[in-house]
Write a protein that holds these residues in place. Structure first.
Motif, PDB file in Angstrom:
ATOM      1  N   ASP A  21      61.405  67.856  65.430  1.00  0.00           N
ATOM      2  CA  ASP A  21      61.095  69.097  65.191  1.00  0.00           C
ATOM      3  C   ASP A  21      59.803  69.102  64.570  1.00  0.00           C
ATOM      4  N   ILE A  22      59.328  70.641  64.154  1.00  0.00           N
ATOM      5  CA  ILE A  22      58.139  70.774  63.395  1.00  0.00           C
ATOM      6  C   ILE A  22      58.419  70.278  61.993  1.00  0.00           C
ATOM      7  N   LYS A  23      59.533  70.257  61.472  1.00  0.00           N
ATOM      8  CA  LYS A  23      59.625  69.787  59.915  1.00  0.00           C
ATOM      9  C   LYS A  23      59.592  68.174  59.698  1.00  0.00           C
ATOM     10  N   LEU A  28      57.103  71.803  54.083  1.00  0.00           N
ATOM     11  CA  LEU A  28      57.140  73.160  53.622  1.00  0.00           C
ATOM     12  C   LEU A  28      57.470  73.042  51.964  1.00  0.00           C
ATOM     13  N   GLU A  29      56.953  73.743  51.163  1.00  0.00           N
ATOM     14  CA  GLU A  29      57.428  73.821  49.823  1.00  0.00           C
ATOM     15  C   GLU A  29      57.279  75.246  49.288  1.00  0.00           C
ATOM     16  N   GLY A 340      62.895  76.616  57.301  1.00  0.00           N
ATOM     17  CA  GLY A 340      62.715  77.225  55.795  1.00  0.00           C
ATOM     18  C   GLY A 340      61.661  78.268  55.757  1.00  0.00           C
ATOM     19  N   LEU A 341      60.728  78.463  56.642  1.00  0.00           N
ATOM     20  CA  LEU A 341      59.818  79.285  56.412  1.00  0.00           C
ATOM     21  C   LEU A 341      60.308  80.785  56.394  1.00  0.00           C
ATOM     22  N   LYS A 342      59.925  81.481  55.412  1.00  0.00           N
ATOM     23  CA  LYS A 342      60.389  82.792  55.168  1.00  0.00           C
ATOM     24  C   LYS A 342      59.805  83.790  56.049  1.00  0.00           C
ATOM     25  N   ARG A 373      54.024  76.735  50.647  1.00  0.00           N
ATOM     26  CA  ARG A 373      52.748  75.804  51.008  1.00  0.00           C
ATOM     27  C   ARG A 373      53.280  75.040  52.150  1.00  0.00           C
ATOM     28  N   LEU A 374      52.186  74.688  53.116  1.00  0.00           N
ATOM     29  CA  LEU A 374      52.782  73.992  54.223  1.00  0.00           C
ATOM     30  C   LEU A 374      51.512  72.789  54.179  1.00  0.00           C
ATOM     31  N   ARG A 375      52.225  71.531  54.384  1.00  0.00           N
ATOM     32  CA  ARG A 375      51.178  70.233  54.098  1.00  0.00           C
ATOM     33  C   ARG A 375      51.508  69.558  55.730  1.00  0.00           C
TER      34      ARG A 375
END
Length: 431
Positions: A21-23, A28-29, A340-342, A373-375
Motif C-alpha cells: 500500500d501507499i505506506k 509519514l512523520e 497515519g495521515l490525520k 511531513r511526507l517523503r
C-alpha cells in the motif's frame, strides 16, 4: 431544472501487482510543534498556512494568530509574529518578508533587523467588506509569476448575523440567505497588485478554502458543497467569470436586484462549469488547497499534477487535468489515504528537500490539529497515472507496466455516469 454538468466518473478495478500500500512508498512523520502551543492550549495547534524562506526555514501560521519559524534540521521553533486574526495562508517574499491573509486584511510582515522576529506590519490590502459574521473567512494568498497576489473571500452564514459596525457598503438583498454576501466582495476571488491595488477578479464561490497555481500559471480554487454547490469542486479561475454561487452577484458591476429572484436558467447561463468535481462522501466532503507537484519527479511519478487536501478524511487527493476543446478538465483519485495521515489537511507546501509538509486544522468542524511531513522513498507505486478523453472513450496510463490480460479484461473496469443538480438547495444527490 438544469443539471450542473454531466459527470463521467471512472472507477478502475485493476488488480494491484502486489499487496503493498501507499505506506511502502511514502514515509509519514509527525512534526513536534512549539511547546507554547501544546496542551492545555491544544486548539492553538491548528496549522493554517505554510511556506519556506529561501534560507530553509519553514514558516507556519496558527489559528491563534501566531506565526512561527522552524529550522527542520534542529527542530527549533521561533516566534516570528503574533496578534493576527485567523490567518489562513502565507506567501514568503524573501528571507525577511512574508504576506499573510488574516480576517480583516492582507498584511505584509517584515523582519527589518534580521534577528528572526518581525518588526513591521503593513496593510497590503483591506479593500473588501466585513460584516462581522463568523463565516467570512479570508483564504490565501497565492502569488503569480508577476508578483500579484490572489485571495478568496468566504460568504457569510445564516447560522449567525452581523455586527452593528461593518466595513464596506451593506446590501441587504442577500442578507440571511443560507450563505450570503451583504458586504463586498464576499464569494469572490480578488487580485492584489504588489502595490496593493485590489481588483475584483471572479465571482460565484461559497467557501473557497484553497487557491493554487499549476505549473503553467493557471489559477485554481476549490469550493465546498452547500447551497448552489451540488458537490465540492475545483474551478479554473479566470477574470470576469461567474462560477455558480448566486450571492456574490450583488457586487458585480451593473448588477441590479436580488440574485435569488432571477430565474434559475438565467443564473445557469452566466455560470462557468468547474474543471473537476469531487464526489461528495466518496472522494471529498471539504477540499482545501491545490498544490502543484513542482518537484520534477523527486516526490514520485506524479510531477506536474495537483495535490488537494481534504478536511473530513485522512486523505490527500491527486488531480490530473487536460485541455478538451480548450477547457481544462480531468480526473481526481485518492493519493495518500489513511495510513497515519490525520484529518484536516488544510494547507500543503513542498520543502527544499522535496518532502510534502501538511498543516492540519478543524475550525470547529471536521479535522484535526498538528503538522506532518511526507517523503517519497524512491520506489514507484502501481497507480493510475493519467486519464485521457478520446473520441471513443478513455485512454489510461499507469505508473508501472500492466500485463495485457489484466488490462484487456472488461471485468476490471466499472463505469458509472451521473451528474449533480445546479440549484439553490444544499448539495445534490447523484442523478
Amino acid at each position: 431544472m438544469k443539471p450542473i454538468i454531466k459527470l463521467f466518473l471512472l472507477v478502475v478495478g485493476i488488480t494491484k501487482l502486489s499487496a503493498a500500500d501507499i505506506k511502502d512508498y511514502y514515509e509519514l512523520e509527525t512534526v513536534p510543534l512549539p511547546k507554547a502551543l501544546e496542551k492545555p492550549n491544544a486548539n492553538a495547534s491548528q496549522v493554517d498556512g505554510l511556506d519556506f524562506f529561501p534560507d530553509g526555514r519553514l514558516v507556519a501560521c496558527f489559528v491563534g494568530g501566531q506565526v512561527y519559524t522552524l529550522r527542520p534540521e534542529t527542530g527549533k521553533w521561533t516566534l516570528f509574529a503574533e496578534g493576527l486574526h485567523s490567518p489562513l495562508g502565507i506567501v514568503v517574499l524573501n528571507d525577511r518578508e512574508i504576506v499573510v491573509c488574516q480576517r480583516a486584511e492582507v498584511t505584509k510582515i517584515r523582519d527589518v533587523d534580521g534577528d528572526g522576529v518581525a518588526d513591521e506590519f503593513e496593510v497590503l490590502s483591506d479593500n473588501f467588506g466585513i460584516s462581522g459574521n463568523y463565516h467570512e473567512f479570508n483564504f490565501g494568498p497565492v502569488r503569480d509569476g508577476e508578483g500579484n497576489f490572489y485571495i478568496s473571500l468566504g460568504t457569510a452564514s445564516s447560522g449567525a448575523g452581523v455586527r452593528h459596525e461593518k466595513r464596506g457598503s451593506f446590501n441587504s438583498l442577500s442578507y440571511m440567505d443560507r450563505m450570503y454576501a451583504c458586504v463586498p466582495y464576499r464569494g469572490w476571488v480578488l487580485k492584489i497588485t504588489p502595490e496593493g491595488k485590489t481588483i475584483p477578479w471572479a465571482s460565484g464561490f461559497r467557501t473557497p478554502n484553497g487557491l493554487g497555481f499549476d505549473l503553467e500559471g493557471n489559477l485554481f480554487v476549490t469550493d465546498n458543497q452547500g447551497d448552489w454547490v451540488g458537490t465540492s469542486k475545483m474551478h479554473h479561475v479566470q477574470q470576469g467569470k461567474f462560477y455558480g454561487h448566486a450571492a456574490s452577484l450583488l457586487w458585480r458591476d451593473g448588477w441590479e436586484g436580488r440574485p435569488l429572484n432571477r430565474p434559475l436558467p438565467e443564473l445557469d447561463a452566466l455560470r462557468t462549469p468547474a474543471a473537476g468535481l469531487f464526489p461528495h462522501g466518496l472522494m471529498s466532503n471539504s477540499p482545501t488547497q491545490p498544490l502543484a507537484d513542482s518537484t520534477g519527479g523527486k516526490f514520485g511519478p506524479f510531477a506536474g499534477q495537483l495535490l488537494v487536501g481534504e478536511m473530513n478524511k485522512g486523505r490527500i487527493m491527486r488531480v490530473a487535468l487536460e485541455r478538451v476543446g480548450g477547457v481544462l478538465q480531468g480526473m481526481c483519485v485518492p493519493f495518500f489515504d489513511g495510513s497515519g495521515l490525520k484529518r484536516g489537511n488544510n494547507r500543503l507546501c513542498f520543502g527544499p528537500d522535496h518532502s510534502l509538509w501538511i498543516g492540519h486544522s478543524n475550525h470547529g468542524w471536521a479535522g484535526e490539529r498538528g503538522l506532518q511531513r511526507l517523503r517519497w522513498t524512491g520506489e514507484t507505486p502501481f497507480e493510475l497515472k493519467t486519464m485521457h478523453l478520446t473520441g471513443k472513450g478513455f485512454e489510461l496510463t499507469f505508473t508501472l507496466p500492466l500485463d495485457s490480460e489484466t488490462a484487456t479484461d472488461p471485468a476490471n473496469y466499472v463505469f458509472k455516469r451521473y451528474f449533480y443538480s445546479y440549484h439553490r438547495g444544499y448539495g445534490s444527490p447523484q442523478r
